[in-house]
Design an enzyme around this catalytic site. Structure first.
Site, PDB file in Angstrom:
ATOM      1  N   GLY A  12       0.783  -1.237   0.000  1.00  0.00           N
ATOM      2  CA  GLY A  12       0.000   0.000   0.000  1.00  0.00           C
ATOM      3  C   GLY A  12       0.809   1.278   0.000  1.00  0.00           C
ATOM      4  O   GLY A  12       0.306   2.331   0.425  1.00  0.00           O
ATOM      5  N   SER A  13       2.033   1.247  -0.519  1.00  0.00           N
ATOM      6  CA  SER A  13       2.823   2.488  -0.489  1.00  0.00           C
ATOM      7  C   SER A  13       2.242   3.542  -1.432  1.00  0.00           C
ATOM      8  O   SER A  13       2.310   4.744  -1.131  1.00  0.00           O
ATOM      9  CB  SER A  13       4.293   2.211  -0.816  1.00  0.00           C
ATOM     10  OG  SER A  13       4.461   1.916  -2.180  1.00  0.00           O
ATOM     11  N   LEU A  89      -9.762  -8.092 -13.418  1.00  0.00           N
ATOM     12  CA  LEU A  89     -11.170  -7.736 -13.255  1.00  0.00           C
ATOM     13  C   LEU A  89     -11.979  -8.130 -14.491  1.00  0.00           C
ATOM     14  O   LEU A  89     -11.468  -8.094 -15.618  1.00  0.00           O
ATOM     15  CB  LEU A  89     -11.279  -6.230 -13.019  1.00  0.00           C
ATOM     16  CG  LEU A  89     -10.563  -5.769 -11.728  1.00  0.00           C
ATOM     17  CD1 LEU A  89     -10.311  -4.270 -11.752  1.00  0.00           C
ATOM     18  CD2 LEU A  89     -11.370  -6.169 -10.499  1.00  0.00           C
ATOM     19  N   HIS A 105       0.896   1.183 -13.153  1.00  0.00           N
ATOM     20  CA  HIS A 105       1.618  -0.010 -13.585  1.00  0.00           C
ATOM     21  C   HIS A 105       3.114   0.289 -13.558  1.00  0.00           C
ATOM     22  O   HIS A 105       3.542   1.325 -14.057  1.00  0.00           O
ATOM     23  CB  HIS A 105       1.178  -0.409 -14.998  1.00  0.00           C
ATOM     24  CG  HIS A 105       1.864  -1.643 -15.477  1.00  0.00           C
ATOM     25  ND1 HIS A 105       1.555  -2.895 -14.972  1.00  0.00           N
ATOM     26  CD2 HIS A 105       2.878  -1.833 -16.354  1.00  0.00           C
ATOM     27  CE1 HIS A 105       2.341  -3.797 -15.545  1.00  0.00           C
ATOM     28  NE2 HIS A 105       3.164  -3.173 -16.384  1.00  0.00           N
TER      29      HIS A 105
HETATM   30  C1  GRF Z   1       3.460  -1.019  -7.405  1.00  0.00           C
HETATM   31  O1  GRF Z   1       4.727  -1.160  -8.005  1.00  0.00           O
HETATM   32  C2  GRF Z   1       2.388  -0.903  -8.446  1.00  0.00           C
HETATM   33  O2  GRF Z   1       2.805  -0.209  -9.572  1.00  0.00           O
HETATM   34  C3  GRF Z   1       2.123  -2.338  -8.794  1.00  0.00           C
HETATM   35  O3  GRF Z   1       2.217  -3.033  -7.576  1.00  0.00           O
HETATM   36  C4  GRF Z   1       3.055  -2.304  -6.687  1.00  0.00           C
HETATM   37  C5  GRF Z   1       2.233  -2.025  -5.474  1.00  0.00           C
HETATM   38  O4  GRF Z   1       2.987  -1.402  -4.470  1.00  0.00           O
HETATM   39  N1  GRF Z   1       0.887  -2.482  -9.487  1.00  0.00           N
HETATM   40  P1  GRF Z   1       2.268  -0.696  -3.243  1.00  0.00           P
HETATM   41  O5  GRF Z   1       1.304  -1.730  -2.656  1.00  0.00           O
HETATM   42  O6  GRF Z   1       1.570   0.516  -3.743  1.00  0.00           O
HETATM   43  O7  GRF Z   1       3.370  -0.381  -2.282  1.00  0.00           O
END
Ligand code: GRF
Length: 213
Positions: A12-13, A89, A105
């Site tokens: 969830g960063s 989805l 992405h």
């Molecule tokens: C990120 O690199 C995002 O682009 C990809 O999965 C990762 C999720 O990271 N789809 P976080 O959970 O937001 O830290």
């Protein structure tokens, strides 16, 4: 104010970056398909409602997506944000949120859709890598591009060092895209093109920082 629902599956960063960006939005809820997603605790601490719709509790994608949509709609969002949401989805779900669902992405689409983008970028020997925010359309990791950030691939990179460099840029471009949407400036046109401020695609469409930024 623009009501936002954020979907996460893990750390969830990106969601944290959005919550901390001072955006003119109301975070109505953070929803995860994974009850153990670390990001849920962070959202709760910040006073944002959280919910879990566990895909393992449903027999198939259609049933899961229906339950997920029901939970999302309870929060009446104007914008649904896929922030590291790791489920494919159904077309019906994507259609329901047409022009109001965006995804981040970790690659410069259309290069490297799907998983393991950083490993694949290293394997291919590309010299430029990055991340993309796009409107979600039925095909996975394809969709009208809103903004991208590019980073160099350095000679001594590992997938971890490259992922970290890209992630830093994810945390810049995602809030930017959400801000544009919340300000009513960003739209997906009927013909599938993206417009900013009633004109063509966002300018600058590419953030191209140096490694130190
Ligand atoms: C990120 O690199 C995002 O682009 C990809 O999965 C990762 C999720 O990271 N789809 P976080 O959970 O937001 O830290």
């Amino acid at each position: 104010m623009t009501r936002v629902v954020v979907l996460i599956s893990g750390r969830g960063s990106n969601m944290q970056a959005l919550l901390g960006a001072g955006l003119p939005v109301e975070f109505a809820a953070v929803i995860s398909n994974n009850p153990d997603a670390a990001g849920l605790a962070f959202a709760r601490q910040r006073g944002v409602a959280t919910a879990v719709v566990n895909h393992r509790d449903y027999p198939d994608r259609t049933a899961f997506d229906a339950a997920l949509a029901e939970e999302i709609d309870r929060h009446r969002p104007d914008l649904v944000i896929l922030a590291g949401f790791m489920r494919v989805l159904t077309d019906a779900f994507v259609e329901r949120y047409r022009a109001r669902m965006i995804n981040i992405h970790p690659a410069l689409l259309p290069a490297f859709p799907g998983l393991h983008t950083h490993e694949r970028a290293l394997e291919e020997g590309v010299k430029v890598h990055g991340c993309t925010v796009h409107f979600v359309t039925p095909e996975v990791d394809v969709g009208p591009i809103i903004i991208q950030a590019a980073v160099p691939v350095l000679a001594d990179d590992t997938s971890d060092s490259l992922a970290a460099r890209v992630l830093k840029q994810e945390h810049r471009i995602f809030p930017q895209a959400v801000r544009w949407f919340a300000e009513g400036r960003l739209k997906l046109r009927g013909d599938g093109t993206v417009e900013l401020d009633g004109a063509g695609p966002p300018q600058p469409p590419l953030i191209s920082p140096t490694p130190e930024q």
